[in-house]
Scaffold this active site. Structure first.
Site, PDB file in Angstrom:
ATOM      1  CE  LYS A 215      -3.016   3.146   0.665  1.00  0.00           C
ATOM      2  NZ  LYS A 215      -3.973   3.591  -0.311  1.00  0.00           N
ATOM      3  CB  CYS A 269      -3.674   8.922   0.448  1.00  0.00           C
ATOM      4  SG  CYS A 269      -5.146   8.297   1.271  1.00  0.00           S
TER       5      CYS A 269
HETATM    6  N1  NAD Z   1     -10.057   8.446   2.485  1.00  0.00           N
HETATM    7  C1  NAD Z   1      -9.376   7.784   1.565  1.00  0.00           C
HETATM    8  O1  NAD Z   1      -9.532   8.040   0.378  1.00  0.00           O
HETATM    9  C2  NAD Z   1      -8.421   6.683   1.940  1.00  0.00           C
HETATM   10  C3  NAD Z   1      -7.941   5.848   0.907  1.00  0.00           C
HETATM   11  C4  NAD Z   1      -7.102   4.803   1.252  1.00  0.00           C
HETATM   12  C5  NAD Z   1      -6.723   4.615   2.578  1.00  0.00           C
HETATM   13  N2  NAD Z   1      -7.194   5.459   3.562  1.00  0.00           N
HETATM   14  C6  NAD Z   1      -6.777   5.204   4.933  1.00  0.00           C
HETATM   15  O2  NAD Z   1      -7.890   4.723   5.683  1.00  0.00           O
HETATM   16  C7  NAD Z   1      -7.798   5.157   7.041  1.00  0.00           C
HETATM   17  C8  NAD Z   1      -9.060   5.879   7.431  1.00  0.00           C
HETATM   18  O3  NAD Z   1      -9.179   7.030   6.593  1.00  0.00           O
HETATM   19  P1  NAD Z   1     -10.538   7.854   6.447  1.00  0.00           P
HETATM   20  O4  NAD Z   1     -10.348   8.745   5.264  1.00  0.00           O
HETATM   21  O5  NAD Z   1     -11.701   6.926   6.501  1.00  0.00           O
HETATM   22  O6  NAD Z   1     -10.494   8.703   7.798  1.00  0.00           O
HETATM   23  P2  NAD Z   1     -11.676   9.612   8.393  1.00  0.00           P
HETATM   24  O7  NAD Z   1     -11.021  10.653   9.190  1.00  0.00           O
HETATM   25  O8  NAD Z   1     -12.643   9.966   7.311  1.00  0.00           O
HETATM   26  O9  NAD Z   1     -12.449   8.583   9.368  1.00  0.00           O
HETATM   27  C9  NAD Z   1     -11.893   8.038  10.517  1.00  0.00           C
HETATM   28  C10 NAD Z   1     -12.995   7.922  11.559  1.00  0.00           C
HETATM   29  O10 NAD Z   1     -12.468   7.223  12.689  1.00  0.00           O
HETATM   30  C11 NAD Z   1     -13.046   7.775  13.854  1.00  0.00           C
HETATM   31  N3  NAD Z   1     -12.242   7.347  15.002  1.00  0.00           N
HETATM   32  C12 NAD Z   1     -11.016   7.763  15.396  1.00  0.00           C
HETATM   33  N4  NAD Z   1     -10.600   7.062  16.464  1.00  0.00           N
HETATM   34  C13 NAD Z   1     -11.575   6.167  16.755  1.00  0.00           C
HETATM   35  C14 NAD Z   1     -11.730   5.167  17.742  1.00  0.00           C
HETATM   36  N5  NAD Z   1     -10.782   4.924  18.650  1.00  0.00           N
HETATM   37  N6  NAD Z   1     -12.885   4.452  17.773  1.00  0.00           N
HETATM   38  C15 NAD Z   1     -13.867   4.691  16.868  1.00  0.00           C
HETATM   39  N7  NAD Z   1     -13.769   5.623  15.901  1.00  0.00           N
HETATM   40  C16 NAD Z   1     -12.631   6.340  15.847  1.00  0.00           C
HETATM   41  C17 NAD Z   1     -13.080   9.262  13.578  1.00  0.00           C
HETATM   42  O11 NAD Z   1     -14.004   9.928  14.409  1.00  0.00           O
HETATM   43  C18 NAD Z   1     -13.489   9.277  12.088  1.00  0.00           C
HETATM   44  O12 NAD Z   1     -14.894   9.351  11.926  1.00  0.00           O
HETATM   45  C19 NAD Z   1      -6.520   6.007   7.119  1.00  0.00           C
HETATM   46  O13 NAD Z   1      -5.460   5.208   7.523  1.00  0.00           O
HETATM   47  C20 NAD Z   1      -6.327   6.444   5.681  1.00  0.00           C
HETATM   48  O14 NAD Z   1      -4.971   6.746   5.401  1.00  0.00           O
HETATM   49  C21 NAD Z   1      -8.049   6.467   3.257  1.00  0.00           C
END
Ligand code: NAD
Length: 418
Positions: A215, A269
């Protein structure tokens, strides 16, 4: 072999990744509990609403909630499988901040029973999936954690990174190939049983560290290639050569495919993930670090070009078109366009700067401190400007007629008006 998961599934983190995944699984007849620390997010999902903009997600969430398949809560429940989709930002020293992942693992630990599956989806440095086993093992000495070379374990832990593109998440979450890396082969097989529920792409089984590194390599690869295009753009500008013409010609070579330059790299990202490789192997990751530095520097280079162009006028008005991090979306997080506009406004406090973006309706907070800067319609901004800077190639900007730009200095950082 080729088992398909049946049972109750909890997803920790209901953001851009967790919520679409929850819906994809719930609509395959599985009871899914979405867990989020943010009560407003939980309340919105419980009403069948989506707390952010993503095409086709709203209708899917309201359907899954109405069917009773998707529920949201702030409390981690008992379940047969847990997916972790919490943020993994970086610290000030650009090492990964794994505190969210650790907290999620600690929430899951007391709920575990033998046979449960835990999948980390958050983008993470090599070794993070193994750390989840260590953190949970310390809290649950009664459960045997999976270890390489040991046949028996009570729970199964794996990494399945996410590679969806914002704006196309609901399509790609189903169609993309999935890499599933287990702490043991059995862990990978167990985790794959979840993705067999909805993934139409191929499911590729491997070990956890390879999945983590794959990744990060995907995003570092993109970053290095964009840095090449951005550096080429600066070199061509200094030599008074048209970089777009150079790329057009070079790409006629059958094995060359140079990407398009731009004002920098945004989103959360590509500008973040390569640093996880750099911090894992600081002496060796020289090209990856340099690419990050080139792309991070790019908004400064673009702003300097605009400031140089402004010197030709006594009191120019500068229109900056685009504020989001990429075209045709409303997401302005980590946007290089905002950085460019802020650098220009800071360097030229005596001149009027007009920012325009069809997807941004209030001035982003990073830009509110500048008295010489305001949000305008694209029409007004272009009409009044002496210098027009195109920062994001939104469709309405691409449609601006060349005659409207006549007599103005135009700096097209995206090559959209060629
Ligand atoms: N958004 C993208 O396009 C994308 C693409 C590939 C990978 N990712 C990866 O996926 C992961 C998540 O990204 P995202 O964009 O969904 O983030 P985001 O910020 O949209 O969502 C994360 C959620 O987790 C919640 N959270 C934090 N700590 C928590 C806990 N202890 N218990 C319960 N909920 C909790 C937050 O309140 C938030 O709603 C990251 O590692 C990111 O790098 C994201």
């Amino acid at each position: 072999m080729n088992e398909v998961f049946r049972g109750r599934l909890a997803i920790i983190g209901m953001g851009y990744i967790g919520l679409p995944t929850a819906v994809a699984i719930a609509t395959r007849g599985i009871d899914v509990i979405g867990v989020d620390v943010n009560p407003a997010t939980v309340a919105a999902i419980s009403r069948g609403e989506v707390p952010f903009v993503e095409p086709d997600l709203a209708v899917a969430v309201s359907g899954a909630v109405a069917m009773g398949r998707l529920k949201a809560t702030t409390e981690t429940p008992e379940a047969d499988a847990f997916i972790i989709a919490v943020p993994t930002p970086f610290n000030e020293d650009r090492t990964a901040d794994l505190s969210y992942v650790k907290t999620a693992a600690e929430q899951i630990a007391p709920k575990l029973k033998p046979g449960d599956i835990i999948v980390l989806e958050s983008t993470s440095p090599p070794g993070t999936t193994e750390k989840i086993g260590t953190w949970i093992g310390a809290l649950r000495p009664d459960l045997r954690m999976p270890r390489d070379g040991q046949a028996v374990a009570d729970v199964y832990i794996a990494h399945c990174p996410e590679r969806v593109l914002p704006g196309r998440i609901m399509i790609e979450i189903v169609t993309n190939d999935r890499v599933v890396g287990g702490l043991t082969p059995k862990c990978a097989e167990k985790a794959a049983s979840i993705y067999r529920l909805f993934a139409q792409g191929e499911i590729l089984l491997t070990d956890a560290a390879s999945a983590e590194m794959a990744k990060l390599s995907e995003n570092a690869y993109r970053d290095v290639n964009i840095a090449f295009a951005n550096e080429l753009s600066m070199i061509c500008e200094s030599l008074h050569i048209d970089v777009w013409e150079v790329i057009r010609l070079a790409n006629r070579h059958p094995r060359v495919s140079i990407l398009s330059p731009g004002p920098g790299v945004g989103g959360h990202c590509i500008p973040v993930d390569p640093w996880f490789i750099v911090s894992a192997a600081p002496r060796l990751a020289r090209l990856i670090r340099t690419a990050r530095e080139v792309n991070d520097r790019r908004p400064h280079d673009v702003a300097e070009q605009v400031v140089a162009k402004a010197q030709r006028f006594r009191s120019p008005t500068i229109a900056c078109l685009g504020l989001t991090f990429k075209a045709n979306v409303d997401d302005a997080r980590e946007s290089p366009a905002i950085e460019v506009v802020s650098l220009i406004a800071k360097a030229l406090p005596e001149f009027d700067i007009l920012a325009a973006d069809p997807y941004v309706h209030t001035l982003p907070k990073q830009l509110r401190e500048f008295g010489n800067l305001r949000l305008e319609s694209a029409y007004q901004a272009v009409e009044r400007a002496d210098i027009v800077v195109l920062l994001v190639e939104h469709e309405p900007f691409k449609a601006i007629r060349h005659t409207r730009l006549g007599g103005k200095v135009v700096y097209d950082t995206r090559g959209a008006w060629r």
